[in-house]
Design a protein around this motif. Structure first.
Motif, mmCIF file in Angstrom:
data_model
loop_
_atom_site.group_PDB
_atom_site.id
_atom_site.type_symbol
_atom_site.label_atom_id
_atom_site.label_comp_id
_atom_site.label_asym_id
_atom_site.label_seq_id
_atom_site.Cartn_x
_atom_site.Cartn_y
_atom_site.Cartn_z
ATOM 1 N N GLY A 150 0.793 -1.221 0.000
ATOM 2 C CA GLY A 150 0.000 0.000 0.000
ATOM 3 C C GLY A 150 0.826 1.271 0.000
ATOM 4 N N VAL A 151 1.873 1.321 -0.822
ATOM 5 C CA VAL A 151 2.611 2.590 -0.965
ATOM 6 C C VAL A 151 1.812 3.450 -1.947
ATOM 7 N N PRO A 152 1.927 4.755 -1.817
ATOM 8 C CA PRO A 152 1.211 5.617 -2.764
ATOM 9 C C PRO A 152 1.779 5.395 -4.167
ATOM 10 N N ASP A 153 0.931 5.253 -5.139
ATOM 11 C CA ASP A 153 1.405 5.016 -6.498
ATOM 12 C C ASP A 153 1.695 6.352 -7.167
ATOM 13 N N GLN A 154 2.776 6.984 -6.763
ATOM 14 C CA GLN A 154 3.163 8.300 -7.281
ATOM 15 C C GLN A 154 4.645 8.313 -7.618
ATOM 16 N N PRO A 155 5.029 9.151 -8.592
ATOM 17 C CA PRO A 155 6.447 9.240 -8.945
ATOM 18 C C PRO A 155 7.297 9.523 -7.705
ATOM 19 N N GLY A 156 8.450 8.866 -7.662
ATOM 20 C CA GLY A 156 9.392 9.152 -6.585
ATOM 21 C C GLY A 156 9.357 8.168 -5.432
ATOM 22 N N VAL A 157 8.343 7.335 -5.373
ATOM 23 C CA VAL A 157 8.214 6.415 -4.240
ATOM 24 C C VAL A 157 9.225 5.273 -4.313
ATOM 25 N N ALA A 158 9.329 4.659 -5.482
ATOM 26 C CA ALA A 158 10.296 3.560 -5.643
ATOM 27 C C ALA A 158 11.711 4.103 -5.411
ATOM 28 N N ASP A 159 11.980 5.281 -5.938
ATOM 29 C CA ASP A 159 13.265 5.958 -5.766
ATOM 30 C C ASP A 159 13.563 6.101 -4.266
ATOM 31 N N ASP B 245 9.232 13.092 -13.174
ATOM 32 C CA ASP B 245 7.849 12.972 -12.715
ATOM 33 C C ASP B 245 7.086 11.875 -13.470
ATOM 34 N N ILE B 246 7.818 10.819 -13.839
ATOM 35 C CA ILE B 246 7.209 9.691 -14.551
ATOM 36 C C ILE B 246 6.838 8.617 -13.534
ATOM 37 N N ASN B 247 5.601 8.179 -13.556
ATOM 38 C CA ASN B 247 5.144 7.174 -12.613
ATOM 39 C C ASN B 247 5.498 5.758 -13.090
ATOM 40 N N ILE B 248 5.940 4.938 -12.155
ATOM 41 C CA ILE B 248 6.319 3.560 -12.466
ATOM 42 C C ILE B 248 5.138 2.648 -12.162
ATOM 43 N N ALA B 249 4.671 1.960 -13.182
ATOM 44 C CA ALA B 249 3.491 1.098 -13.022
ATOM 45 C C ALA B 249 3.847 -0.341 -12.650
ATOM 46 N N MET B 250 5.045 -0.747 -13.010
ATOM 47 C CA MET B 250 5.436 -2.149 -12.821
ATOM 48 C C MET B 250 6.956 -2.199 -12.774
ATOM 49 N N ILE B 251 7.481 -3.050 -11.927
ATOM 50 C CA ILE B 251 8.931 -3.201 -11.806
ATOM 51 C C ILE B 251 9.233 -4.688 -11.869
ATOM 52 N N ASN B 252 10.321 -5.013 -12.538
ATOM 53 C CA ASN B 252 10.673 -6.414 -12.719
ATOM 54 C C ASN B 252 12.190 -6.454 -12.877
ATOM 55 N N VAL C 243 10.116 -6.426 -7.431
ATOM 56 C CA VAL C 243 8.931 -6.740 -8.216
ATOM 57 C C VAL C 243 7.758 -5.868 -7.770
ATOM 58 N N GLN C 244 7.135 -5.251 -8.723
ATOM 59 C CA GLN C 244 5.894 -4.507 -8.450
ATOM 60 C C GLN C 244 4.954 -4.917 -9.562
ATOM 61 N N SER C 245 3.868 -5.590 -9.202
ATOM 62 C CA SER C 245 3.037 -6.120 -10.281
ATOM 63 C C SER C 245 1.922 -5.199 -10.712
ATOM 64 N N SER D 203 -2.658 2.763 -4.992
ATOM 65 C CA SER D 203 -1.574 2.292 -4.131
ATOM 66 C C SER D 203 -1.002 1.019 -4.741
ATOM 67 N N ALA D 204 0.231 0.723 -4.386
ATOM 68 C CA ALA D 204 0.919 -0.414 -4.986
ATOM 69 C C ALA D 204 1.632 -1.224 -3.912
ATOM 70 N N ASP D 205 1.988 -2.448 -4.241
ATOM 71 C CA ASP D 205 2.793 -3.280 -3.342
ATOM 72 C C ASP D 205 4.111 -3.526 -4.053
ATOM 73 N N ILE D 206 5.196 -3.362 -3.345
ATOM 74 C CA ILE D 206 6.511 -3.623 -3.936
ATOM 75 C C ILE D 206 7.193 -4.683 -3.083
ATOM 76 N N THR D 207 7.666 -5.736 -3.724
ATOM 77 C CA THR D 207 8.389 -6.792 -3.021
ATOM 78 C C THR D 207 9.836 -6.786 -3.485
HETATM 79 C C1 THR Z 1 4.731 2.509 -6.549
HETATM 80 C C2 THR Z 1 5.897 3.195 -7.170
HETATM 81 O O1 THR Z 1 6.484 2.376 -8.149
HETATM 82 C C3 THR Z 1 5.535 4.545 -7.785
HETATM 83 N N1 THR Z 1 4.561 4.391 -8.825
HETATM 84 C C4 THR Z 1 6.785 5.226 -8.316
HETATM 85 O O2 THR Z 1 6.798 5.628 -9.431
HETATM 86 O O3 THR Z 1 7.763 5.326 -7.675
#
Ligand code: THR
Ligand code: THR
Lengths: 158, 158
Positions: free
Chosen positions: A21-30, B120-127, A47-49, A55-59
């Motif tokens: 449940g992280v916010p699905d917004q730019p900069g979060v994975a970073d 400011d690009i949102n990441i939808a999926m990571i692998n 992995v983020q599916s 919101s997203a789940d990242i493993t």
């Molecule tokens: C959830 C996470 O990947 C977010 N969308 C981001 O761009 O960092």
């Protein structure tokens, strides 16, 4: 046929951590992975599916000895980025099938899933691309999973 | 340093399909991907990051022309395996960083996330795995994302 498997390997050294449940917004994975890197933790898979309702789940996977530290590191970000919770699997087995010509690897992935299903082994995480198929299963099921894959692909070793 | 990047590529041919809330039990991944393969659909990436309360979300990518057929194919399994819903992104851009010596690729992944976050690009999926880092972003953001990565890794091309 031009589909060859380089190798089937079992990695029994890892654990996984999931930030739910992280916010699905730019900069979060970073942010998350900078924090984990700054803590000196080696990350293997990320992995983020999918994201649900913004919101997203990242493993991600780390060496087993670093799992507690990884959870604590992510928890530090709770007030800055906000997430539902952090969960972890302290002991997982990662099975990887790497190959030449995995371009049509879809066929290989299906055989991996079938081989594990036939052994009644549950798949906790999947991470495939044209170069490598990775599945994560319970830490205790590693050798059984490896044997199942070796049997399934016995005919295709490079 | 022994970290080299083979290539940074942009794939603007794909779409993604996500099966949300499948039962997290052996045989489910096998069933889903056998059905998709039998429908003659080529699958590139498959990602399952985590399961929540006995259910999981699985995302896979297919050529854009096959997205509707993929959704319909998965829907056919609703009564047999059961899931919450199927969603899809009809147009995504896949950015891949492949390399030699990506063993310490954690450092590379963080730079990928940072480069995209700065745009400011949102990441939808990571692998990611040790051979390749893949991120999926909006179909419209592809060239901007590629440019950001090329700028970020300009110093590291093999
Ligand atoms: C959830 C996470 O990947 C977010 N969308 C981001 O761009 O960092
Ligand atoms: C969700 C799915 O991966 C399931 N756990 C299986 O083993 O097939």
């Amino acid at each position: 046929e031009d589909l060859l498997i380089d190798g089937i390997s079992l990695d029994e050294t890892q654990a996984t951590v999931t930030v739910c449940g992280v916010p699905d917004q730019p900069g979060v994975a970073d942010r998350v992975f900078n924090e984990v890197a700054d803590a000196g933790i080696f990350v293997d898979m990320i992995v983020q599916s999918f994201s649900r309702r913004d919101s997203a789940d990242i493993t991600f996977s780390v060496p087993r000895a670093d799992v507690e530290k990884s959870v604590a590191t992510v928890e530090r970000l709770r007030s800055t980025i906000g997430f539902e919770r952090v969960t972890h699997l302290p002991s997982v087995a990662k099975l990887s099938v790497a190959g030449i010509g995995l371009r049509s690897h879809g066929g290989i992935a299906v055989r991996v899933f079938k081989a594990l299903a036939d052994e009644d082994i549950n798949i906790a995480m999947i991470n495939t691309s044209e170069m490598q198929i990775n599945v994560v299963i319970d830490g205790e099921a590693g050798s059984r999973g490896l044997a199942a894959l070796q049997k399934q692909f016995g005919d295709m070793r490079a």
